[in-house]
Scaffold this active site. Structure first.
Site, short mmCIF file in Angstrom:
data_model
loop_
_atom_site.label_atom_id
_atom_site.label_comp_id
_atom_site.label_asym_id
_atom_site.label_seq_id
_atom_site.Cartn_x
_atom_site.Cartn_y
_atom_site.Cartn_z
N ASP A 1002 12.21 -23.57 -11.96
CA ASP A 1002 13.54 -22.90 -11.91
C ASP A 1002 14.31 -22.79 -13.18
OD1 ASP A 1002 13.61 -22.28 -9.06
OD2 ASP A 1002 14.52 -24.41 -8.69
N ASP A 1299 15.31 -26.54 -5.68
CA ASP A 1299 16.33 -27.46 -5.33
C ASP A 1299 17.15 -27.06 -4.22
OD1 ASP A 1299 17.37 -25.06 -6.00
OD2 ASP A 1299 18.38 -25.77 -8.07
N ASP A 1303 13.68 -23.34 -0.69
CA ASP A 1303 12.58 -23.71 -1.34
C ASP A 1303 11.54 -24.45 -0.82
OD1 ASP A 1303 13.33 -22.21 -3.56
OD2 ASP A 1303 14.59 -23.85 -4.63
#
Length: 1570
Positions: A1002, A1299, A1303
């Site tokens: 990310d 997070d 996901d």
């Protein structure tokens, strides 16, 4: 008598997946050649840790309890009982046999892989490919090509992909399937106009008339029908022909696909066919029933049903027994047994997925009509109606309602069916079914006084207590179970008449009332009724088994069941009296009577339901009355200032009892009784907190007891070879003391015993330390922070510190930390699958306020009032019920365990040879002298010593240190990684991370610092730098007010006053940045929130990429506010606020200008958000937030600086051969700018958006993915797709960061899931293998470095250990062969084994990582563990050591000038000492497998230095001072020097060996390619 029934064990084997039972592992047609163990293992590993897995464990635990209970019942049966029930069974079998009907011919037909076959027919390019119809969440049908890999229907798609990487997915098209089904049904209608279709692809046909009229056989009809179906549809089907429906269904499964099986209408043929048939093949016998019958009674086949008929009659209800015996006889479907055997009648329809409610109710009307027709044909009426729904995602939901009267008409059925359907809508459905049960035949209505009295009692009770209407039907959520299979009923569950179970309307009694409350009511009740003179008819048990009133049979040993049966008859009597007494008061004198007892018995004390006993009927009626009574607060609770006890609070949420909640004054009443405020929370005064904790408990689960050190000692003593050695030692001790006395004869025995104790103590200490370490890590996992309000201040506390009465704030991705009640919030959607097993999310609101711990918030936000914590919660009780499982081995441990077994077998072979060679001289001499049967003490000792040497060779050869080294290395790495801010949740992740070849990261919070501030803004068309504070004079007041209204209301954050009286911003970094910006504009958060009321909230989602709210303003005005991805929100706007504060149309030129501003902000690495609002017209519905028509307010540019050290970490990854890809939801320009700053995006790399990525074909992705370095504006599905392609198509080992809740699929799909500890949700953390506690990308690189260190350390240890193994085996074996003696004794070999195994593992497995590790290529999936480099070092060093030791063995006497009787002892001591020092210096050489300099960093590794020093010191003591025990003699300085010198020479030899270059290998070779 239990043994008579047979109690086979579960089996399962040592491997955990072998005992993991789930529907996914059940074989289907076409799966005959599948490797079942492989399928089980994949399913186990893919499911492990999921909520489905936990639910399967829970169901398995419940099944085991049922089985144990049934075994206990079986054990009670006496020989007399079995004899009695054998007669009952024989009578039943005769009656059932008489009903056999062989006059009909039934045909069952089943289309072959119907959905998949239709798709292949429509798209011929799919032919021959493994095909699955469905989605990643659920497969509806798998083609026969896919079934060869173990893929089957009802399996999640991601598991199917794991089993078959080439699996092709096709979305279901029910319009198409219905069309083909219609074509097939036309064919069926030609042979039986009244055929019975059970689904789109399956039907039963009565072909009796066709066979008679046309004079053909059933076989000919089947062949003709199958040909006609193929001609009409192009599809194939299978058929089975038999005398009844049950067997016809079984027959159609035999020769699938495209085959048929015919069973003639002959009794002998049927019974022969059925006799060997597994019971699982029979419809109606599910997994649980199969387990009960097999594990309790040993029944696996239908024939065994008849053999164990007596036990079936004794243990099961009459209806269940008749069903089992029918199965054993091969009856079913055609025969016409009495209606009492009929359990239920159902019909269901499958259709194209739709959420059109009018169409759904139309389908429901058709179902009700069909069900009513079927029931009226058989003159049946029922009371319990069950609605079954299957959603578009193939998730099953069921609801049930019980009517006050027996019904059969369509109109009556629809009354309840419509209510049940409304309770589930809105929902997209593809299947609907209705089932009627609890039957009562019309002709029997007048002959059932028992049922009438029960009905009369409960309906009169309802009329008195329920004023909500005259209907009186109870509607019960039955979503937790499957109401569509016949439940098997045991006698303890069914001690009244077969179809006359008590059915209590909802308004009458709560089924979950606790007995403790009933007892309290008894104590406090002041109502007394005069004793009645009426007595029930006294009766007895005929023949000791049969109830004289109703004929129900129970063995005398079933005391509690007889007591329950007695209660049933007592209920009849009480109900008759109650009809005359409208008050319904029960006298205790009457309640004490028991009519079904043969002898007077003393009244027993009521037993708690916790003990697993039945609740007597008198307590049951008291429960009915207790609803009318007020809850009485216990005195000890009153004394502490509270008004409700913990049991009552727990029960309200656990039973979801809205009536009892109302009795306590709803939410406000509960809060008052808990002495808390719904706005300010609980007081933090220490005394009050302690008192609250004492009454309601703490939020901690009961931990399993810590295993003591002595348990590990005992475990270490269980080693088989050590036990054999101990036996040898004791025999040696006994013989030696007897023949030579204690002083001289005890040395050998005591020496071996001391060595064993040393090995055991070191092993036990190591394992004990590891267990403490893992326990500490488990505690770290519980360090979850929750947001609460206490004393009016919002704050974060540890989940363990939560107390009853706390007000908790929940948001998307949070785990519900305790049981409680919903206070307020918006769109709260909760996943309760961890408790109920149902995958359908549950809405939580004021009407359904119950929240339970362990569940996850999928959507929305809100506040809850905590009512139960810790072990009082439902999750706590579930955890207590589940037994603790052992730690699963990691893949490397499994692999090395196999290596150890092979080496151990080689060692065993050499040990046997060594023993034979050593002993053959003595035995041969005795044989020659004719003294084979004459043995002296010395002879026995000599043989024992030879045997001890052989056994010790096995001890040395078996490298049990391999798995130990893995565990030590992993445990050490886990501890060190914790210090480096990485919490490892799955042990295997340590070693897997070392093999990672790709990291998908990310951006926000991982590559960037996650400390966001608004640095630029475009408001009213003007771009400005944001100063602190910003002068509001530059902006029109109307624009500022609108901007503040948007930021302060459309947020998931909050501005609170902390305990220091200062403002504190709570929320995500993005929300905090916006709120801080609004405050700098002079905004007043509290004032703005008070001016408006939030009507509806649509939280931010990855799919929509925006967050919206509807606000109610003074004067009943409404505004909708929206913020999110700039280009998406801008596209939804058609107006904007200009620099004068006027709202003007947004033309193309202005829109392009704003787009350019967004792009310029993004190119500066700013994260952009667009804010907009819309005035809602009067009369507009506020149920939905409008998607378009907004007025543009402004754009903000948020700076999130790149973390320090990220660029260096990315460069380190690149040099280590690890590709880094950025996957972000941000704008592509922002993503590019950040990626370049981090060093991720290179000149030849690509950056694309998710929308473009989704449109690429598989062939294009094959070219794109290797070059792609940035994926912007991506959805969670994009991330999952990317990870899947990297793992399967490119065979990469992938690590993924995440997070958010969405996901979770990608984290689970990846080889290593890395969740963020600060920004990550609990859902993401639960799906991850490693939690990055500081959310820093550099920490991920550290994890990779530690992973490589684990792998390389274990390689070093294996190299060291194999060298010792080879040398020890060769030296002892060759010496035994050539000299007839072994130079290394048992005690010496045990010491070498300790150096090699435990101490060697401790030294080499705890080497810290060095920087060189990140300069080599990763291992990947295909790398060999024992590399050519390792073999080179092993063979070279082994050759040197063996040469030295053999030279000493053959020339040692001459070299050292040894003579006399002690010469052999001195020489063997020198050999032993040299051998040990060779290992000491080889241990140092093993620190590096390729580097020459092995001393680098040695002084920094205190563990390694400590092990070396300890080894040398103990070796010196062993040689110089413990000679009597170790068979050594003190050496002089020269001898010591030569021993050390020979050992030291191994280091330059090892360095020279490393200079030998090896040819490059075609595949990965360790951490470098040669």
């Amino acid at each position: 008598m239990a043994s008579s029934a047979g109690t086979p064990s579960d089996g399962g084997g040592d491997r955990p997946w072998q005992s993991y039972r789930t529907a996914y592992t059940n074989a289907k047609a076409g799966m005959e050649g599948v490797d079942k163990e492989k399928v089980q293992r994949v399913i186990y590993e893919m499911s492990k840790g999921s909520k489905y897995f936990e639910n399967e464990q829970k169901k398995e635990a419940i099944t085991k309890l049922k089985i144990e209970h049934l075994r206990a019942q079986c054990a009670k049966l006496t020989d007399n009982d079995i004899s009695h029930f054998q007669k009952v069974a024989e009578k039943k079998i005769l009656e059932l046999e008489a009903s056999r009907d062989l006059s009909k011919i039934w045909l069952h037909t089943d289309m072959d892989a119907f959905y998949a076959a239709v798709e292949t027919l429509e798209n011929p390019s799919l032919k021959g490919k493994p095909l699955a119809v469905g989605s990643m969440s659920m497969i509806a049908t798998a083609s026969y090509e896919a079934r060869k890999f173990g893929v089957r229907a009802a399996m999640p798609g991601f598991i199917g992909c794991k089993l078959c990487p080439d699996l092709v997915f096709v979305r279901p098209n029910f319009e198409r399937y219905t069309h083909y089904s219609g074509l097939a049904r036309k064919v069926f209608g030609r042979y039986d106009p009244n055929f019975f279709a059970t689904s789109l692809d399956e039907a039963y046909l009565d072909i009796t008339e066709v066979c008679i009229e046309r004079g053909i056989t059933g076989e000919e009809v089947a062949s003709e029908l199958r040909g006609a179906v193929h001609q009409e549809t192009g599809l194939t089907c299978s058929a089975g022909v038999a005398p009844n429906r049950m067997i016809a269904k079984v027959c159609s499964d035999i020769n699938k696909p495209n085959g048929q099986f015919i069973l003639p209408n002959d009794r002998d043929a049927v019974t022969t066919f059925v006799s060997t048939l597994p019971i699982r093949k029979i419809g109606g016998i599910g997994k649980v029933t199969e387990q009960m019958l097999h594990q309790v009674l040993g029944i696996s086949t239908c024939q065994e049903m008849l053999q164990k008929a007596a036990f079936l009659c004794a243990l099961f209800s009459e209806g269940s027994t008749d069903f089992f015996l029918s199965v054993g006889l091969g009856l079913g479907g055609t025969e016409t047994p009495e209606h009492r055997l009929r359990k239920s009648m159902s019909c269901e329809r499958t259709f194209s997925a739709t959420d059109d409610s009018s169409l759904l109710f139309e389908k429901l009307d058709n179902l009700a009509e069909n069900l009513a027709d079927d029931m009226q044909k058989e003159c049946l009426k029922g009371r319990t109606l069950t609605l079954k729904l299957k959603t578009a995602a193939f998730e099953v939901r069921t609801r049930a309602a019980t009517a006050p009267n027996y019904i059969s008409s369509k109109e009556d059925i629809l009354i309840y069916a419509k209510k049940l359907l409304k309770a589930e809508l809105p929902l997209s459905l593809r299947l609907m079914g209705l089932r009627m049960s609890h039957f009562h035949g019309e002709k029997d209505d007048s002959t059932s006084p028992t049922q009438r009295t029960l009905d009369r009692f409960f309906h009169s009770s309802e009329n008195n207590s329920n004023t909500n209407g005259t209907n009186g039907a109870s509607s019960t959520d039955a979503s937790g179970g499957n109401n569509y299979c016949n439940d098997v009923t045991t006698k303890d569950e069914f001690s009244v008449h077969d179809n006359e179970k008590l059915s209590v309307p909802e308004g009458t009694v709560s089924s979950n009332m606790k007995v403790t409350q009933i007892e309290k009511f008894e104590e406090s009740a002041n109502c007394k009724a005069p004793a009645s003179s009426s007595k029930p008819d006294q009766h007895f048990w005929l023949d000791g088994y049969i109830c004289s009133l109703c004929g129900f049979e129970l063995p005398p040993c079933f005391e509690e069941e007889r007591q329950e049966h007695s209660d049933f008859h007592l209920a009849e009597m009480l109900q008759k009296e109650d009809a005359a007494d409208s008050q319904g008061h029960l006298s205790k004198e009457r309640l004490a009577e028991r009519p079904c007892s043969t002898t007077p018995t003393q009244k027993k004390k009521l037993k708690s339901s916790k003990e697993g006993k039945h609740i007597p009927i008198d307590s049951f009626f008291l429960k009915c009355l207790s609803l009318q009574s007020q809850y009485i607060v216990p005195e000890d609770i009153k004394a502490t200032g509270f008004q409700i006890d913990a049991d009552e609070l727990t029960s309200i949420v656990e039973s979801r009892d809205t009536e009892r909640l109302a009795v306590h004054g709803q939410l406000d009443g509960i809060a008052d009784k808990l002495a808390t405020s719904l706005t300010n929370g609980i007081s933090t005064h220490e005394d009050l907190l302690n008192r609250r904790q004492e009454i309601y408990g703490v939020n901690k689960f009961a931990e399993s007891e810590v295993r003591s050190f002595w348990e590990f000692v005992w475990e270490a003593l269980q080693d088989t070879t050590l036990i054999i050695l101990a036996a040898c030692a004791f025999v040696s001790l006994a013989v030696g003391v007897t023949t030579e006395g204690w002083l001289n004869g005890s040395h050998d025995g005591i020496g071996i015993i001391a060595s064993i104790l040393l090995v055991v103590s070191v092993t036990a200490t190591s394992n004990y330390q590891q267990s403490l370490q893992f326990r500490d890590l488990d505690k770290e996992k519980r360090k979850i922070l929750v947001q609460v309000t206490r004393n009016g201040f919002r704050q974060k506390i540890l989940i363990d510190d939560l107390l009853a009465g706390d007000v908790v704030h929940l948001s998307v991705g949070d785990q519900v930390p305790a049981d409680g009640l919903f206070i307020s919030g918006f769109s709260v959607l909760v996943d309760e699958s961890s408790l109920t097993g149902e995958s359908e999310p549950v809405d939580v609101n004021e009407d359904k306020p119950f929240l339970v711990s362990g569940t996850k918030v999928l959507d929305g936000s809100g506040q809850m009032l905590v009512t139960a914590v810790g072990m009082r919660t439902q999750w706590g009780k579930l955890m207590a019920a589940l037994t603790e499982g052992g730690n699963d081995e990691t893949p490397l441990q499994v692999k090395l365990g196999g290596v150890a077994n092979i080496i151990g077998k080689v060692g065993l072979f050499f040990a046997v040879l060594t023993f034979i060679v050593l002993s053959q001289e003595l035995i041969g001499q005795k044989y020659h002298d004719g003294l084979l049967l004459s043995w002296s003490g010395d002879d026995v000792l000599e043989i024992l010593n030879h045997f001890a040497v052989a056994v010790t060779i096995v001890v040395v050869a078996v490298p049990e240190g391999l798995p130990l080294a893995v565990t030590l290395s992993l445990a050490y790495a886990m501890e060190k990684m914790m210090n480096d801010k990485a919490l490892v949740r799955q042990l295997a992740a340590c070693e897997t991370m070392g093999s990672a070849t790709v990291i998908c990261s990310d951006k926000t919070g991982t590559l960037t610092s996650n400390r966001m501030t608004v640095v630029k803004a475009c408001i009213c068309g003007n771009t400005m730098e944001v100063n602190d504070p910003l002068s509001t004079s530059e902006l029109p007041q109307v624009a500022v007010e609108t901007l503040l209204e948007s930021i302060f209301n459309n947020t998931s954050g909050d501005v609170v006053i902390n305990q220091d009286g200062k403002q504190d911003i709570i929320g995500t970094p993005t929300e905090a940045a916006l709120l801080e910006f609004a405050l700098s504009l002079g905004g007043n958060y509290k004032q703005k929130r008070q001016e408006t009321k939030i009507v509806k909230v649509e939280p931010f989602s990855s799919a929509k990429k925006r967050m919206s709210v509807i606000l109610e303003l003074p004067g009943k005005r409404y505004h909708a506010h929206c913020k999110g991805a700039s280009e998406i929100v801008l596209a939804a706007c058609d107006r904007f606020i200009d620099d004068r504060g006027t709202i003007v149309p947004l033309d193309r030129e202005t829109a392009n200008k704003f787009s350019d501003i967004i792009e310029s902000f993004s190119s500066e690495a700013l994260r952009t958000l667009c804010l907009a609002y819309r005035v809602l017209e009067d009369g507009t519905t506020h149920d939905e937030i409008p998607p378009q028509g907004y007025t543009f307010i402004g754009i903000v540019g948020i700076k999130d600086p790149v973390r320090p050290g990220v660029r260096e970490s990315v460069a380190s990854c690149r040099s280590a051969g690890i590709a880094v890809k950025m996957v972000t939801g941000d704008n592509i320009n922002t993503a590019k700018a950040i990626a370049r700053e981090c060093g991720i995006l290179t000149d030849d790399g690509l950056a694309i958006e998710g929308a473009e990525f989704r449109e690429k074909s598989p062939k294009e992705l094959l070219e794109l993915i290797p070059k792609m370095q940035v994926l912007a504006r991506s959805s969670p599905l994009d991330k999952h797709t990317l990870v899947k392609h990297l793992r399967t198509t490119f065979n990469e080992v992938v690590a993924v960061t995440g997070d958010g809740t969405n996901d979770a699929p990608a984290l689970r799909e990846a080889d290593i899931g890395l969740a963020m500890g600060i920004a990550g949700t609990e859902v993401a953390k639960e799906s991850a293998d490693v939690i990055i506690l500081d959310d820093n990308f550099s920490t991920i690189v550290t994890v990779a470095k530690w992973g490589r260190s684990v792998y390389i350390n274990i390689q070093k240890f294996v190299q060291f250990q194999l060298t010792v193994n080879i040398v020890a085996l060769l030296v002892n074996f060759s010496s035994a062969c050539f000299t007839g003696d072994a130079p290394l004794t048992a005690v010496q070999l045990l010491w070498v084994n300790m150096i090699m195994d435990t101490l060697g593992a401790l030294a080499l497995a705890t080497e810290p990582p060095n920087d060189n590790l990140m300069e080599k290529a990763p291992v990947g999936r295909t790398g060999k563990f024992i590399t050519n480099v390792m073999w080179r070092n092993i063979l070279g060093q082994s050759l040197y050591q063996f040469t030295v030791l053999w030279y000493l063995q053959s020339q040692g006497r001459f070299v050292f000038g040894l003579e006399g009787s002690e010469a052999d002892t001195v020489l063997n001591t020198i050999i032993f000492n040299t051998f040990v020092f060779c290992q000491v210096f080889n241990e140092v050489s093993s620190r590096e497998m390729e580097e020459i300099n092995v001393l680098k960093g040695l002084s920094e590794n205190s563990i390694f230095v400590g092990v070396l020093a300890g080894t040398v010191i103990f070796q010196f003591i062993l040689v110089q001072f413990l000679g009597d025990f170790a068979n050594t003699t003190p050496l002089n300085q020269l001898q010591w020097l030569i021993c050390v010198l020979f050992g030291f020479l191994g280091m330059p030899i090892a360095a020279a060996i490393k200079l030998i270059s090896l040819e490059p290998q075609s595949e990965d070779d360790g951490y470098g390619k040669s």
